[in-house]
Write a protein that holds these residues in place. Structure first.
Motif, short mmCIF file in Angstrom:
data_model
loop_
_atom_site.label_atom_id
_atom_site.label_comp_id
_atom_site.label_asym_id
_atom_site.label_seq_id
_atom_site.Cartn_x
_atom_site.Cartn_y
_atom_site.Cartn_z
N VAL A 29 6.10 45.55 8.85
CA VAL A 29 5.19 44.76 9.28
C VAL A 29 4.96 43.58 8.13
O VAL A 29 4.90 42.41 8.53
CB VAL A 29 3.86 45.66 9.70
N PRO A 30 4.75 43.97 6.90
CA PRO A 30 4.60 42.82 5.85
C PRO A 30 5.61 41.75 5.89
O PRO A 30 5.40 40.68 5.84
CB PRO A 30 4.45 43.48 4.64
N ARG A 31 6.99 42.33 6.14
CA ARG A 31 7.89 41.27 6.14
C ARG A 31 8.03 40.48 7.25
O ARG A 31 7.99 39.07 7.07
CB ARG A 31 9.25 41.96 6.14
N PHE A 32 7.46 40.69 8.51
CA PHE A 32 7.40 39.97 9.68
C PHE A 32 6.23 39.17 9.44
O PHE A 32 6.40 37.87 10.18
CB PHE A 32 7.03 40.93 10.79
N ILE A 33 5.07 39.49 9.02
CA ILE A 33 4.06 38.56 9.07
C ILE A 33 4.01 37.50 7.73
O ILE A 33 3.04 36.80 7.61
CB ILE A 33 2.73 39.26 9.13
N GLY A 34 4.91 37.99 6.72
CA GLY A 34 4.77 37.03 5.50
C GLY A 34 3.80 37.33 4.60
O GLY A 34 3.09 36.68 4.01
N ALA A 35 3.38 38.75 4.23
CA ALA A 35 2.47 39.15 3.44
C ALA A 35 2.98 38.69 1.97
O ALA A 35 3.95 38.58 1.71
CB ALA A 35 2.23 40.55 3.48
N ARG A 36 1.89 38.46 1.02
CA ARG A 36 2.19 38.26 -0.57
C ARG A 36 2.98 39.35 -0.66
O ARG A 36 2.45 40.56 -0.60
CB ARG A 36 0.93 37.95 -1.02
N ALA A 37 3.93 39.24 -1.92
CA ALA A 37 4.68 40.56 -2.51
C ALA A 37 3.95 41.40 -3.14
O ALA A 37 3.98 42.72 -2.71
CB ALA A 37 5.39 39.65 -3.34
N ALA A 38 2.83 41.25 -3.80
CA ALA A 38 1.93 42.15 -4.38
C ALA A 38 1.33 42.77 -3.37
O ALA A 38 1.19 44.14 -3.74
CB ALA A 38 0.87 41.41 -5.29
N PHE A 39 0.64 42.42 -2.09
CA PHE A 39 -0.12 43.13 -1.28
C PHE A 39 1.06 44.15 -0.61
O PHE A 39 0.77 45.28 -0.22
CB PHE A 39 -0.75 42.43 -0.40
N ASP A 40 2.25 43.22 -0.22
CA ASP A 40 3.38 44.19 0.26
C ASP A 40 3.77 45.45 -0.38
O ASP A 40 4.01 46.36 0.00
CB ASP A 40 4.68 43.31 0.60
N ILE A 41 3.81 45.27 -1.60
CA ILE A 41 4.08 46.29 -2.62
C ILE A 41 3.09 47.49 -2.52
O ILE A 41 3.40 48.69 -2.29
CB ILE A 41 4.26 45.78 -3.98
N ARG A 91 -6.12 35.92 -0.51
CA ARG A 91 -5.25 35.49 0.43
C ARG A 91 -4.10 36.33 0.30
O ARG A 91 -3.32 36.67 -0.81
CB ARG A 91 -4.63 33.94 0.05
N LEU A 92 -4.12 37.16 1.38
CA LEU A 92 -2.82 38.18 1.40
C LEU A 92 -1.53 37.96 2.19
O LEU A 92 -0.62 38.60 2.13
CB LEU A 92 -3.44 39.44 2.03
N GLU A 93 -1.68 36.58 2.68
CA GLU A 93 -0.29 36.24 3.15
C GLU A 93 0.15 35.24 2.26
O GLU A 93 -0.52 34.45 1.51
CB GLU A 93 -0.69 35.37 4.34
N ARG A 94 1.49 35.01 2.45
CA ARG A 94 2.05 33.83 1.64
C ARG A 94 1.61 32.56 1.97
O ARG A 94 1.64 32.44 3.10
CB ARG A 94 3.90 33.84 1.53
N PRO A 95 1.68 31.60 1.08
CA PRO A 95 1.22 30.41 1.62
C PRO A 95 2.01 29.59 2.62
O PRO A 95 1.54 28.85 3.49
CB PRO A 95 1.08 29.36 0.51
N ASP A 96 3.42 30.11 2.61
CA ASP A 96 4.20 29.33 3.54
C ASP A 96 4.62 30.04 4.62
O ASP A 96 5.48 29.97 5.44
CB ASP A 96 5.44 28.89 2.87
N ALA A 97 3.88 31.37 4.78
CA ALA A 97 4.26 32.20 5.88
C ALA A 97 4.08 31.74 7.36
O ALA A 97 5.01 32.08 8.18
CB ALA A 97 3.28 33.38 5.68
N ARG A 98 3.25 30.81 7.58
CA ARG A 98 3.17 30.62 9.08
C ARG A 98 4.13 29.21 9.25
O ARG A 98 4.37 28.97 10.30
CB ARG A 98 1.64 30.08 9.32
N ALA A 99 4.58 28.89 8.10
CA ALA A 99 5.58 27.63 8.35
C ALA A 99 6.79 28.25 8.99
O ALA A 99 7.55 27.54 9.41
CB ALA A 99 5.87 26.89 7.23
N HIS A 100 6.92 29.63 8.53
CA HIS A 100 8.12 30.33 9.00
C HIS A 100 8.13 30.68 10.31
O HIS A 100 8.81 31.32 11.03
CB HIS A 100 8.59 31.20 8.02
#
Length: 195
Positions: free
Chosen positions: A52-64, A186-195
């Motif tokens: 799930v974190p990979r699909f939604i573009g979670a920030r790496a620290a939160f993903d870990i 912010r728990l998503e990468r800033p560019d997550a929704r651009a992808h």
């Protein structure tokens, strides 16, 4: 979301997060070869959560943090830490409910069901209500799954009224903490929704 999933990792933390997903897959394979089908099945239940974190573009620290928590919860079942370490189940109910509720909120943001608390004009307090509600719902579902396992599969699963209520209360506390974090960080990468 597909582009987020297929995007190559950027930086050491994203590589570590992807390595944790790889460990999840290898854990299932290893358990299938060297342990029991039940252990492999328990570990396999963690795999969708790890993706799930990979699909939604979670920030790496939160993903870990999320992935480590999910893997520890799954492996704790396999190596029987819930029975052998005092209060281990409470620690995991707190931490798992926290990360799962926060991730569920991010999924709801991704599908535009709830507002991004970091977006301009959004109410930052929304996660303070929604994340704990998601955590309580997840806790209730988990306790029902435990009961079904106890009632219909094996009586080795520990299920009592006191344990169920305690697990849900500690999980709710974890979800409240997660709600505060989601409202402020912010728990998503800033560019997550651009992808």
């Amino acid at each position: 979301m597909k582009k987020n999933f297929l995007r190559p990792p950027s930086g050491a933390l994203e590589i570590i997060a992807d390595l944790l997903r790889t460990i999840g897959v290898l854990s299932v394979i290893g358990a299938a070869i060297w342990s029991t089908a039940t252990d492999a099945g328990i570990l396999a239940l963690a795999l969708p959560a790890l993706m799930v974190p990979r699909f939604i573009g979670a920030r790496a620290a939160f993903d870990i943090v999320y992935s480590v928590t999910v893997l520890v919860a799954a492996w704790s079942n396999v190596i029987d830490l819930y029975r052998t370490v005092d209060n281990w189940d409470l620690i995991l109910h707190f931490s798992c409910t926290a990360v799962l509720a926060a991730m569920a909120y991010l999924v709801l943001v991704r599908f535009a069901i709830v507002a991004d608390p970091q977006a301009p004009g959004s109410l930052a307090r929304t996660p303070l209500v929604v994340v704990p509600a998601l955590g309580l719902a997840a806790s209730a579902v988990w306790e029902m799954i435990e009961w079904v396992g106890y009632a219909f599969i094996t009586d080795e699963i520990f299920v009592t009224y006191q344990d169920t209520i305690g697990d849900m209360a500690v999980g709710a506390l974890g979800a409240v903490v997660a709600g505060i974090v989601v409202a402020r960080v912010r728990l998503e990468r800033p560019d997550a929704r651009a992808h």
